[in-house]
Motif scaffolding. Structure first.
Motif, PDB file in Angstrom:
ATOM      1  N   GLU A 100       0.862  -1.180   0.142  1.00 39.25           N
ATOM      2  CA  GLU A 100      -0.089   0.121  -0.127  1.00 39.25           C
ATOM      3  C   GLU A 100       0.789   1.172  -0.085  1.00 39.25           C
TER       4      GLU A 100
ATOM      5  N   SER B 183     -11.628   7.898  -5.020  1.00 35.26           N
ATOM      6  CA  SER B 183     -12.191   6.778  -4.555  1.00 35.26           C
ATOM      7  C   SER B 183     -11.741   6.297  -3.204  1.00 35.26           C
TER       8      SER B 183
ATOM      9  N   TRP C 184     -10.602   3.305  -0.521  1.00 36.32           N
ATOM     10  CA  TRP C 184     -10.377   1.957  -0.567  1.00 36.32           C
ATOM     11  C   TRP C 184     -10.305   1.570   1.035  1.00 36.32           C
TER      12      TRP C 184
ATOM     13  N   GLN D 173      -9.098  -0.851   4.442  1.00 43.27           N
ATOM     14  CA  GLN D 173      -8.382  -2.104   4.893  1.00 43.27           C
ATOM     15  C   GLN D 173      -9.036  -2.310   6.501  1.00 43.27           C
TER      16      GLN D 173
ATOM     17  N   ARG E 216      -7.377   6.807  -3.285  1.00 42.85           N
ATOM     18  CA  ARG E 216      -6.876   6.809  -4.639  1.00 42.85           C
ATOM     19  C   ARG E 216      -7.613   7.733  -5.689  1.00 42.85           C
TER      20      ARG E 216
ATOM     21  N   LYS F  40      -2.183   4.976  -6.079  1.00 39.50           N
ATOM     22  CA  LYS F  40      -2.298   4.666  -4.796  1.00 39.50           C
ATOM     23  C   LYS F  40      -1.999   6.193  -3.992  1.00 39.50           C
TER      24      LYS F  40
ATOM     25  N   PRO G 111      -6.531  -4.146   1.337  1.00 46.46           N
ATOM     26  CA  PRO G 111      -7.560  -3.058   1.005  1.00 46.46           C
ATOM     27  C   PRO G 111      -8.326  -3.486  -0.301  1.00 46.46           C
ATOM     28  N   PHE G 112      -9.569  -3.117  -0.118  1.00 43.54           N
ATOM     29  CA  PHE G 112     -10.586  -3.079  -1.236  1.00 43.54           C
ATOM     30  C   PHE G 112     -11.433  -2.009  -1.431  1.00 43.54           C
ATOM     31  N   ALA G 113     -11.784  -1.932  -2.640  1.00 44.18           N
ATOM     32  CA  ALA G 113     -12.641  -0.726  -3.025  1.00 44.18           C
ATOM     33  C   ALA G 113     -13.947  -0.508  -2.287  1.00 44.18           C
TER      34      ALA G 113
ATOM     35  N   ALA H 245      -6.336  -5.123  -3.577  1.00 38.50           N
ATOM     36  CA  ALA H 245      -5.857  -4.029  -4.353  1.00 38.50           C
ATOM     37  C   ALA H 245      -5.370  -4.400  -5.406  1.00 38.50           C
TER      38      ALA H 245
END
Length: 667
Positions: free
Chosen positions: A278, A439, A441, A443, A461, A470, A656-658, A667
């Motif tokens: 990240e 956007s 993200w 975690q 991001r 990132k 991490p995810f959207a 990610a």
């Protein structure tokens, strides 16, 4: 201890106060005594008036009977009626009747109860007895009849009414004055308790400066003295604990001569920067060497050599302050290293040349008339290039720079320019802000062996024509370009929208250095959070420790406003700011988030593990949570769990995810 005391006070907030209890009890006792005195006095006066009324009737009956017996002929109805009329008109009677032996009324007068000043309800309430008095009427030895007299109670009711009003007014005046005096006395005597409560709340917020100065009774004075002593002891304990943590950090991570990050700590942080997915971002490593330093120490001695190194370290610290995110350390002897994340080689080369010129000026002034040289080697990060490789590349570039007989810097041959310059970055970031191309993200921050989720850490991001960038890539550039405030405003707006749409979530964000220092941004943040209402209680706001170090006043203003709004605040990247731990004593932070450089290979780093253990123990004693970042292995997380960490995150615990995707996204 102070936290437990404050918690106890909060739990008892709904209970009646001691002053109210004493006032209620003593006041009720006073009212009861006055009421009893009133009832007793009223009863005595009522009996007295009733007795007077009976005596008056008996006197009237006796006088009338004697008059009918001696003054006139009692058998004469006309004379008897005239006498009774005269007596009735001259006195206060309800009735006077002359009755013969057969029970027939010879003469008499009657009237109704009227003409009183007493209220009708009072007359009905007290109802005085109306006794009938009798007297014999005789002529010689012959009984002619008897006189029956009933006194008029009107004046008795009036007297009793006046007495009752006087008693009631006296009771109210005496009772009111007594209650007022009691209230003032209790408020004066118990005033120290309010100061003790305020002091306990201050202790719960780690403010040990408040003292109780009000004097009262001997017992309360002893309590206030004990509280003041406890505040002093806790303050000294906290200072001692803070100094211990600071000492441990210096021993484990600072160079004793220059105060810069030590070689091992620098390498540890560099690895964390390069190997964390990240945070992995473009960056440049600068290796700096002072030429002829050995000759300088031989000529002037080791003490002067150390002073020179401190002067050089001061110049490097000033350089790092001007470039947010950069960090510097001493390698060995007169060799230093600076890493600048998110920077391009072309920009760093210009900055490095200015830095070398400044350091050479410091060196030359101190070493004159000796020759001086300052060289620097630059190496740029690349995919697959680890910390060891980057150090080797910068060292090679340094050796190349040292081939020249003048101060200067050299860029490693494999460090071709692959990143944008400052102006290109300005266009990219500004366009993303204008188009709101930001956007979220998420975690997860988890706790315990069961990995229970504490909250989500939010990363931002931006979408560009080159793809999604990132935060580790564009945030350092946004800081340098003065665009981080707009990024953070947009981030806060998106996060508040997310919290409103997901009432079960808790989120955490981190603010940029320049954002916290900007008054307009602080006002905007406070206004937005105040407008958001109760949901801000589910938002953690992180402020980097370096920001606290460089903007102590601004941080204090923002933190206190956030705490008033119910927003929990944490210290981000704790451990790398070089700030004395004592700032926690004056600022109401709720948590610390340990920098990932202290977590990297924690299972094999005894010094960092001992330092972290001390931090957790001291933070717990202050009611402050401790979170960790950068957990990449199961062994690291196992060590953290054994230390009692309140939460941890890293790629081992969740990627991490959207924000619009499932938590299993990557990610």
């Amino acid at each position: 201890m102070a936290g437990m005391l404050a918690k106890s006070i909060c739990q008892q907030r709904g209970a009646i106060t001691l002053q109210s209890s004493l006032l209620l009890f003593t006041g009720a006792l006073l009212v009861f005594i006055l009421a009893a005195a009133f009832v007793t006095s009223f009863g005595h006066f009522r009996d007295y008036v009733a007795d007077q009324l009976g005596d008056h009737a008996r006197d009237g009956a006796t006088a009338t009977g004697l008059s009918l017996s001696n003054a006139i002929d009692g058998s004469d109805k006309v004379a008897s009626s005239s006498l009774i009329d005269a007596v009735f008109d001259s006195g206060r009677y309800l009735s006077i009747e002359y009755v013969d032996l057969s029970g027939e009324v010879v003469a008499g007068r009657r009237t109704a109860l009227q003409g009183t000043a007493s209220p009708a309800w009072f007359i009905r309430l007290v109802t005085l007895p109306v006794p009938m008095a009798e007297a014999e009427v005789v002529r010689g030895w012959t009984r002619l009849g008897k006189v029956q007299v009933v006194s008029h109670p009107g004046r008795a009711y009036d007297d009793l009414w006046r007495i009752t009003v006087g008693l009631l007014v006296s009771v109210l005046v005496i009772g009111g004055a007594g209650l007022l005096a009691l209230f003032l006395m209790l408020r004066r005597l118990l005033r120290p308790l309010k100061d003790v409560e305020a002091q306990a709340r201050a202790l719960g917020q780690r403010d040990f400066r408040k003292r109780v100065q009000v004097r009262s009774t001997r017992e309360l004075n002893q309590v206030t003295e004990a509280m003041n002593q406890m505040a002093d002891d806790l303050g000294q304990l906290f200072d001692g604990q803070g100094k211990l943590i600071q000492h441990l950090r210096k021993v484990n991570n600072e160079d004793l001569v220059t105060g810069l990050v030590s070689r091992s700590a620098f390498d540890q942080r560099l690895k964390a920067e390069l190997e964390s997915e990240e945070r992995a971002a473009p960056g440049v490593l600068i290796m700096i060497q002072l030429g002829y330093f050995a000759d300088y120490t031989r000529a002037y001695g080791r003490s002067e050599g150390d002073q020179l190194l401190k002067q050089i370290a001061g110049g490097l610290k000033n350089f790092v302050i001007q470039h947010p995110g950069a960090f510097v350390g001493r390698r060995t002897g007169a060799e230093f290293a600076v890493f600048m994340p998110g920077a391009s080689a072309v920009d760093v080369r210009v900055w490095a040349e200015e830095l070398i010129a400044g350091l050479d000026s410091i060196y030359a002034d101190l070493a004159a008339p000796m020759d001086t040289l300052v060289h620097a080697g630059l190496a740029v990060t690349a995919d697959g290039l680890g910390a060891r490789d980057l150090l080797a590349a910068s060292d090679e570039a340094l050796r190349a720079a040292q081939q020249r007989d003048e101060s200067g810097c050299w860029l490693a041959e494999n460090s071709l320019e692959t990143h944008h310059n400052m102006e290109t970055w300005r266009m990219i970031i500004s366009q993303a802000i204008t188009d709101s191309k930001l956007s979220l993200w998420l975690q997860p921050m988890v706790q315990g062996e069961a990995q229970t989720r504490v909250h989500y850490q939010v990363f931002s991001r931006i979408d560009t024509v080159e793809g999604v960038l990132k935060a580790g890539v564009f945030v350092p550039m946004a800081e340098r370009l003065g665009l981080i405030m707009d990024i953070d405003r947009l981030l806060l707006q998106r996060v508040l929208e997310r919290l409103a749409a997901h009432p079960q979530e808790r989120l955490a964000i981190s603010l940029g250095n320049a954002s916290v220092a900007d008054p307009a941004f602080r006002n905007d943040v406070v206004a937005s959070l105040r407008e958001a209402g109760a949901l801000v209680g589910r938002l953690w706001v992180g402020i980097a420790e370096q920001t606290i170090h460089h903007h102590r006043k601004e941080v204090g203003l923002l933190v206190r406003e956030l705490v008033r709004l119910g927003v929990p605040v944490l210290v981000d990247r704790f451990g790398v700011g070089g700030v004395p731990f004592s700032y926690l004593k004056n600022l109401p932070f709720q948590a610390l988030r340990i920098d990932n450089s202290f977590i990297h290979k924690l299972d094999s780093h005894d010094e960092n593990r001992f330092w972290l253990q001390s931090v957790v123990a001291i933070a717990r004693s202050r009611g402050v949570k401790v979170f960790a970042t950068g957990v990449e292995t199961a062994t690291e997380y196992s060590v953290l769990c054994s230390l009692g960490i309140d939460g941890a995150m890293g790629y081992h615990l969740g990627r991490p995810f959207a924000a619009g995707q499932s938590s299993t996204g990557e990610a």
